[in-house]
Enzyme design. Structure first.
Site, short mmCIF file in Angstrom:
data_model
loop_
_atom_site.label_atom_id
_atom_site.label_comp_id
_atom_site.label_asym_id
_atom_site.label_seq_id
_atom_site.Cartn_x
_atom_site.Cartn_y
_atom_site.Cartn_z
N ARG A 66 0.83 -1.21 0.00
CA ARG A 66 0.00 0.00 0.00
C ARG A 66 0.87 1.26 0.00
O ARG A 66 0.55 2.25 -0.64
CB ARG A 66 -0.90 -0.01 1.24
CG ARG A 66 -2.06 0.94 1.08
CD ARG A 66 -2.96 0.88 2.28
NE ARG A 66 -2.37 1.61 3.40
CZ ARG A 66 -2.87 1.62 4.63
NH1 ARG A 66 -3.94 0.93 4.91
NH2 ARG A 66 -2.30 2.31 5.58
N HIS A 110 -17.86 11.56 2.94
CA HIS A 110 -18.38 10.29 3.48
C HIS A 110 -19.89 10.40 3.65
O HIS A 110 -20.38 11.42 4.15
CB HIS A 110 -17.70 9.98 4.81
CG HIS A 110 -18.09 8.65 5.37
ND1 HIS A 110 -17.58 7.46 4.89
CD2 HIS A 110 -18.98 8.31 6.33
CE1 HIS A 110 -18.11 6.45 5.55
NE2 HIS A 110 -18.98 6.94 6.43
N ASP A 146 -11.83 7.83 8.44
CA ASP A 146 -13.03 8.69 8.53
C ASP A 146 -13.06 9.48 9.84
O ASP A 146 -14.15 9.86 10.30
CB ASP A 146 -14.31 7.85 8.36
CG ASP A 146 -14.42 7.23 6.97
OD1 ASP A 146 -13.87 7.82 6.01
OD2 ASP A 146 -15.03 6.16 6.84
C1 GAR Z 1 -20.35 8.71 -2.40
O1 GAR Z 1 -21.59 8.47 -1.80
C2 GAR Z 1 -19.28 8.92 -1.35
O2 GAR Z 1 -19.73 9.62 -0.21
C3 GAR Z 1 -18.95 7.49 -1.00
O3 GAR Z 1 -18.93 6.81 -2.23
C4 GAR Z 1 -19.84 7.46 -3.13
C5 GAR Z 1 -19.09 7.80 -4.39
O4 GAR Z 1 -19.98 8.29 -5.35
N1 GAR Z 1 -17.69 7.39 -0.33
C6 GAR Z 1 -17.46 6.52 0.65
O5 GAR Z 1 -18.28 5.74 1.06
C7 GAR Z 1 -16.07 6.60 1.24
N2 GAR Z 1 -15.98 5.79 2.43
P1 GAR Z 1 -19.43 9.08 -6.62
O6 GAR Z 1 -18.36 8.19 -7.26
O7 GAR Z 1 -20.64 9.22 -7.50
O8 GAR Z 1 -18.87 10.39 -6.15
#
Ligand code: GAR
Length: 205
Positions: A66, A110, A146
């Site tokens: 990573r 988030h 987070d």
């Molecule tokens: C969004 O809802 C974001 O908040 C979430 O993934 C989605 C991405 O949507 N992120 C997480 O859950 C991070 N832990 P997008 O690709 O349409 O922006």
């Protein structure tokens, strides 16, 4: 502050689109220097290219560790003189090499009111817990998943009969407002981090 953004995605890229739109509509005074996806099939790559933004895929499988992956991201971001990194649905844990290269210069969005429901499937966690309110959080990224200082939060009601999908759609609308607002706030400065809080900077003496 350097207003050149690097946006990291893994999928759909609707939050990336919200940033692109906010810049085009001059609600956000910034430019996107580079979009990096961890996945080659991310729809967000096409959104970026359609807007004339350089977009590349850096697949994590190509790297042994990573930290090696993070170092490759740092190299690409530095090569474009990126000042602020925005994680927008980037489904990889970010580690020390990236965080140390951009201290308090990485934002994440988030889909919950943190500190409730960190990690994966935040909307499912909210439904299963039976909360009546959820929302979106934009925060600075630290080593704690987070857990970094909160920049902007927006709440939405959880309705009877909501599924993870209907709740996610309601939260997403607020994400698209919250992210450009948070990026503008961070770029404008006038803040500092105190413990886990983002607070107004001391007024000049
Ligand atoms: C969004 O809802 C974001 O908040 C979430 O993934 C989605 C991405 O949507 N992120 C997480 O859950 C991070 N832990 P997008 O690709 O349409 O922006």
């Amino acid at each position: 502050m350097n207003r050149r953004l690097g946006v990291l995605i893994s999928g759909r890229g609707s939050n990336l689109q919200a940033l692109i739109d906010a810049i085009a509509e001059r609600r956000l005074d910034a430019s996107i220097a580079l979009v990096i996806s961890s996945r080659a099939d991310a729809a967000g790559l096409e959104r970026a290219r359609a807007a004339g933004i350089e977009a590349i895929c850096v697949p994590h499988r190509a790297f042994a560790t990573r930290d090696d992956y993070d170092r490759a991201l740092v190299k690409e971001l530095r090569a474009r003189d990126v000042g602020l990194v925005c994680l927008a649905g980037f489904m990889r844990l970010v580690g020390a090499p990236l965080i140390e290269a951009f201290p308090n210069r990485i934002l994440n969005i988030h889909p919950s009111l943190l500190p409730a429901f960190p990690g994966l499937d935040a909307q499912t966690q909210a439904i299963e817990h039976g909360v009546k309110v959820s929302g979106a959080t934009v925060h600075l990224v630290t080593a704690e998943l987070d857990g970094g200082p909160i920049v902007v939060q927006r709440a939405v009601p959880v309705m009877p009969g909501d599924t993870a999908e209907t709740l996610a759609a309601r939260i997403l609308e607020q994400e698209h407002r919250a992210y450009p607002e948070a990026v503008q706030m961070v770029l404008d400065g006038g803040w500092r981090v105190e413990g886990r809080r983002l607070v107004p900077a001391d007024p000049p003496a």
